[in-house]
Design a protein around this motif. Structure first.
Motif, PDB file in Angstrom:
ATOM      1  N   ARG A 176       0.822  -1.215   0.000  1.00  0.00           N
ATOM      2  CA  ARG A 176       0.000   0.000   0.000  1.00  0.00           C
ATOM      3  C   ARG A 176       0.856   1.266   0.000  1.00  0.00           C
ATOM      4  NH1 ARG A 176      -5.390   1.162   1.164  1.00  0.00           N
ATOM      5  NH2 ARG A 176      -5.736   3.342   1.757  1.00  0.00           N
ATOM      6  N   VAL A 177       1.964   1.254   0.731  1.00  0.00           N
ATOM      7  CA  VAL A 177       2.822   2.439   0.766  1.00  0.00           C
ATOM      8  C   VAL A 177       3.340   2.766  -0.629  1.00  0.00           C
ATOM      9  CG1 VAL A 177       4.999   3.368   1.637  1.00  0.00           C
ATOM     10  CG2 VAL A 177       3.473   2.137   3.180  1.00  0.00           C
ATOM     11  N   ALA A 178       3.813   1.754  -1.335  1.00  0.00           N
ATOM     12  CA  ALA A 178       4.311   1.969  -2.694  1.00  0.00           C
ATOM     13  C   ALA A 178       3.190   2.421  -3.622  1.00  0.00           C
ATOM     14  CB  ALA A 178       4.967   0.702  -3.230  1.00  0.00           C
ATOM     15  N   ALA A 179       2.009   1.834  -3.442  1.00  0.00           N
ATOM     16  CA  ALA A 179       0.884   2.203  -4.294  1.00  0.00           C
ATOM     17  C   ALA A 179       0.490   3.670  -4.073  1.00  0.00           C
ATOM     18  CB  ALA A 179      -0.303   1.290  -4.007  1.00  0.00           C
ATOM     19  N   GLU A 180       0.456   4.099  -2.808  1.00  0.00           N
ATOM     20  CA  GLU A 180       0.095   5.486  -2.527  1.00  0.00           C
ATOM     21  C   GLU A 180       1.151   6.451  -3.051  1.00  0.00           C
ATOM     22  OE1 GLU A 180      -0.768   5.708   1.649  1.00  0.00           O
ATOM     23  OE2 GLU A 180      -2.837   5.019   1.355  1.00  0.00           O
ATOM     24  N   TYR A 181       2.419   6.056  -2.984  1.00  0.00           N
ATOM     25  CA  TYR A 181       3.463   6.932  -3.517  1.00  0.00           C
ATOM     26  C   TYR A 181       3.349   7.042  -5.039  1.00  0.00           C
ATOM     27  CZ  TYR A 181       7.995   9.055  -4.378  1.00  0.00           C
ATOM     28  OH  TYR A 181       8.983   9.903  -4.800  1.00  0.00           O
ATOM     29  N   ARG A 182       3.085   5.933  -5.698  1.00  0.00           N
ATOM     30  CA  ARG A 182       2.918   5.985  -7.150  1.00  0.00           C
ATOM     31  C   ARG A 182       1.716   6.833  -7.542  1.00  0.00           C
ATOM     32  NH1 ARG A 182       4.234  -0.316  -9.015  1.00  0.00           N
ATOM     33  NH2 ARG A 182       6.383  -0.343  -8.195  1.00  0.00           N
ATOM     34  N   LEU A 183       0.649   6.730  -6.762  1.00  0.00           N
ATOM     35  CA  LEU A 183      -0.520   7.568  -7.014  1.00  0.00           C
ATOM     36  C   LEU A 183      -0.182   9.036  -6.818  1.00  0.00           C
ATOM     37  CD1 LEU A 183      -3.539   7.978  -7.549  1.00  0.00           C
ATOM     38  CD2 LEU A 183      -3.945   7.534  -5.112  1.00  0.00           C
ATOM     39  N   LEU A 184       0.551   9.341  -5.759  1.00  0.00           N
ATOM     40  CA  LEU A 184       0.934  10.726  -5.497  1.00  0.00           C
ATOM     41  C   LEU A 184       1.784  11.276  -6.640  1.00  0.00           C
ATOM     42  CD1 LEU A 184       0.904  13.095  -3.457  1.00  0.00           C
ATOM     43  CD2 LEU A 184       3.048  12.180  -2.546  1.00  0.00           C
ATOM     44  N   CYS A 185       2.733  10.483  -7.134  1.00  0.00           N
ATOM     45  CA  CYS A 185       3.576  10.932  -8.247  1.00  0.00           C
ATOM     46  C   CYS A 185       2.745  11.224  -9.484  1.00  0.00           C
ATOM     47  CB  CYS A 185       4.633   9.876  -8.559  1.00  0.00           C
ATOM     48  SG  CYS A 185       5.937   9.733  -7.330  1.00  0.00           S
ATOM     49  N   THR A 186       1.814  10.339  -9.792  1.00  0.00           N
ATOM     50  CA  THR A 186       0.979  10.550 -10.971  1.00  0.00           C
ATOM     51  C   THR A 186       0.081  11.765 -10.792  1.00  0.00           C
ATOM     52  OG1 THR A 186       0.931   8.137 -11.222  1.00  0.00           O
ATOM     53  CG2 THR A 186      -0.511   9.414 -12.643  1.00  0.00           C
ATOM     54  N   PHE A 187      -0.495  11.910  -9.597  1.00  0.00           N
ATOM     55  CA  PHE A 187      -1.337  13.067  -9.312  1.00  0.00           C
ATOM     56  C   PHE A 187      -0.553  14.364  -9.488  1.00  0.00           C
ATOM     57  CE2 PHE A 187      -2.761  16.106  -5.981  1.00  0.00           C
ATOM     58  CZ  PHE A 187      -3.989  16.436  -6.534  1.00  0.00           C
ATOM     59  N   SER A 188       0.650  14.438  -8.932  1.00  0.00           N
ATOM     60  CA  SER A 188       1.457  15.649  -9.039  1.00  0.00           C
ATOM     61  C   SER A 188       1.835  15.926 -10.493  1.00  0.00           C
ATOM     62  CB  SER A 188       2.717  15.518  -8.176  1.00  0.00           C
ATOM     63  OG  SER A 188       3.485  16.698  -8.232  1.00  0.00           O
ATOM     64  N   ALA A 189       2.215  14.875 -11.222  1.00  0.00           N
ATOM     65  CA  ALA A 189       2.565  15.051 -12.639  1.00  0.00           C
ATOM     66  C   ALA A 189       1.372  15.584 -13.425  1.00  0.00           C
ATOM     67  CB  ALA A 189       3.041  13.728 -13.217  1.00  0.00           C
ATOM     68  N   LYS A 190       0.192  15.047 -13.133  1.00  0.00           N
ATOM     69  CA  LYS A 190      -0.999  15.519 -13.842  1.00  0.00           C
ATOM     70  C   LYS A 190      -1.312  16.971 -13.498  1.00  0.00           C
ATOM     71  CE  LYS A 190      -3.751  11.590 -15.253  1.00  0.00           C
ATOM     72  NZ  LYS A 190      -5.154  11.135 -15.400  1.00  0.00           N
ATOM     73  N   GLU A 191      -1.131  17.352 -12.234  1.00  0.00           N
ATOM     74  CA  GLU A 191      -1.376  18.742 -11.844  1.00  0.00           C
ATOM     75  C   GLU A 191      -0.434  19.685 -12.605  1.00  0.00           C
ATOM     76  OE1 GLU A 191      -3.430  20.403  -9.944  1.00  0.00           O
ATOM     77  OE2 GLU A 191      -4.595  18.800  -9.015  1.00  0.00           O
ATOM     78  N   ALA A 192       0.839  19.323 -12.710  1.00  0.00           N
ATOM     79  CA  ALA A 192       1.790  20.158 -13.438  1.00  0.00           C
ATOM     80  C   ALA A 192       1.422  20.243 -14.916  1.00  0.00           C
ATOM     81  CB  ALA A 192       3.207  19.612 -13.258  1.00  0.00           C
ATOM     82  N   ALA A 193       1.092  19.093 -15.521  1.00  0.00           N
ATOM     83  CA  ALA A 193       0.712  19.082 -16.935  1.00  0.00           C
ATOM     84  C   ALA A 193      -0.579  19.858 -17.159  1.00  0.00           C
ATOM     85  CB  ALA A 193       0.564  17.642 -17.414  1.00  0.00           C
ATOM     86  N   TYR A 194      -1.530  19.733 -16.233  1.00  0.00           N
ATOM     87  CA  TYR A 194      -2.800  20.443 -16.333  1.00  0.00           C
ATOM     88  C   TYR A 194      -2.563  21.957 -16.415  1.00  0.00           C
ATOM     89  CZ  TYR A 194      -7.522  21.938 -14.901  1.00  0.00           C
ATOM     90  OH  TYR A 194      -8.748  22.529 -14.822  1.00  0.00           O
ATOM     91  N   LYS A 195      -1.674  22.458 -15.570  1.00  0.00           N
ATOM     92  CA  LYS A 195      -1.377  23.889 -15.588  1.00  0.00           C
ATOM     93  C   LYS A 195      -0.696  24.292 -16.895  1.00  0.00           C
ATOM     94  CE  LYS A 195      -0.786  24.185 -10.564  1.00  0.00           C
ATOM     95  NZ  LYS A 195       0.186  24.443  -9.463  1.00  0.00           N
TER      96      LYS A 195
END
Length: 236
Positions: A159-178
């Protein structure tokens, strides 16, 4: 870690250990950012320099609740520091909706998390950045990831690895969205789910699902307890 000259302003106020570690991690990214032509600025929400830069910022801040006001002013302070590092001092940075309006010839982006604001500025068509210092629960994956993006999270070893991967994807999407918001205007994706991503070395490749020919690379790096991401147009 203190680098007042490099930030283009007075030294940041002394930080708690967690904040200091995040600040140090971000400052260590400066060579990689400069390689992309980007200037970096940082400011804390309790930074004495995080004050309105002019009447426009003052009016915007006055209409905000206190927590949002502190983040807003820290973000503007960080943006002025980024512009100063780029050789273009600015008095105030106005906005169009929620988007900051950087001086002519410059693109910029602001993000804040956990009381720390970070800004990037550069002479590029568009850019986006995102700082995430808090984890993202797996239960929220459905509002971030499409079915074609869930593999790395669903197949993480724990779960820790899964949440970190989700966080990375979320942050990448936020940057790309902007970045896409500034680049494409009304044609830009309206939600994170309207963006598609796939992992690449050092980050992600992102594109609007409705405009697959517009592709941008997003770099993702650790930053204290979280991650920092940035995306620079033009598209690849």
């Amino acid at each position: 870690m203190r680098d007042a000259a490099a930030s283009g302003a007075d030294a940041l106020p002394e930080a708690a250990p967690g904040r200091a570690a995040t600040e140090a991690a971000l400052l260590l990214l400066r060579p990689a950012l400069r390689a992309d032509g980007l200037s970096l600025g940082l400011a804390y929400a309790d930074d004495p320099s995080a004050r309105p830069g002019g009447p426009g910022e003052r009016a915007s801040a006055a209409a905000m609740p206190p927590p949002r006001r502190r983040d807003f002013l820290a973000g503007r302070c960080a943006a002025r520091r980024a512009l100063a590092e780029a050789g273009h001092p600015a008095a105030e940075i106005l906005r169009s909706g929620r988007r900051p309006l950087f001086p002519g010839g410059f693109a910029g982006s602001i993000s804040h998390s956990g009381g720390l604001a970070v800004a990037l500025a550069a002479r590029v068509p568009a850019l986006g950045c995102d700082l995430e210092l808090r984890g993202l629960p797996l239960e929220s994956a459905h509002i971030v990831l499409g079915p074609d993006e869930r593999g790395p999270v669903d197949h993480a070893p724990d779960r820790v690895a899964a949440e970190y991967r989700l966080l990375c994807t979320f942050s990448a999407k936020e940057a790309a969205y902007k970045a896409f918001g500034a680049l494409l205007g009304e044609r830009a994706p309206a939600t994170l789910l309207a963006l598609a991503t796939r992992p690449v070395p050092g980050g992600f490749r992102a594109w609007p699902r409705s405009l697959p020919g517009h592709v941008i690379d997003v770099r993702v790096r650790p930053a204290g307890p979280g991650v920092f991401s940035w995306a620079v147009a033009p598209v690849v």
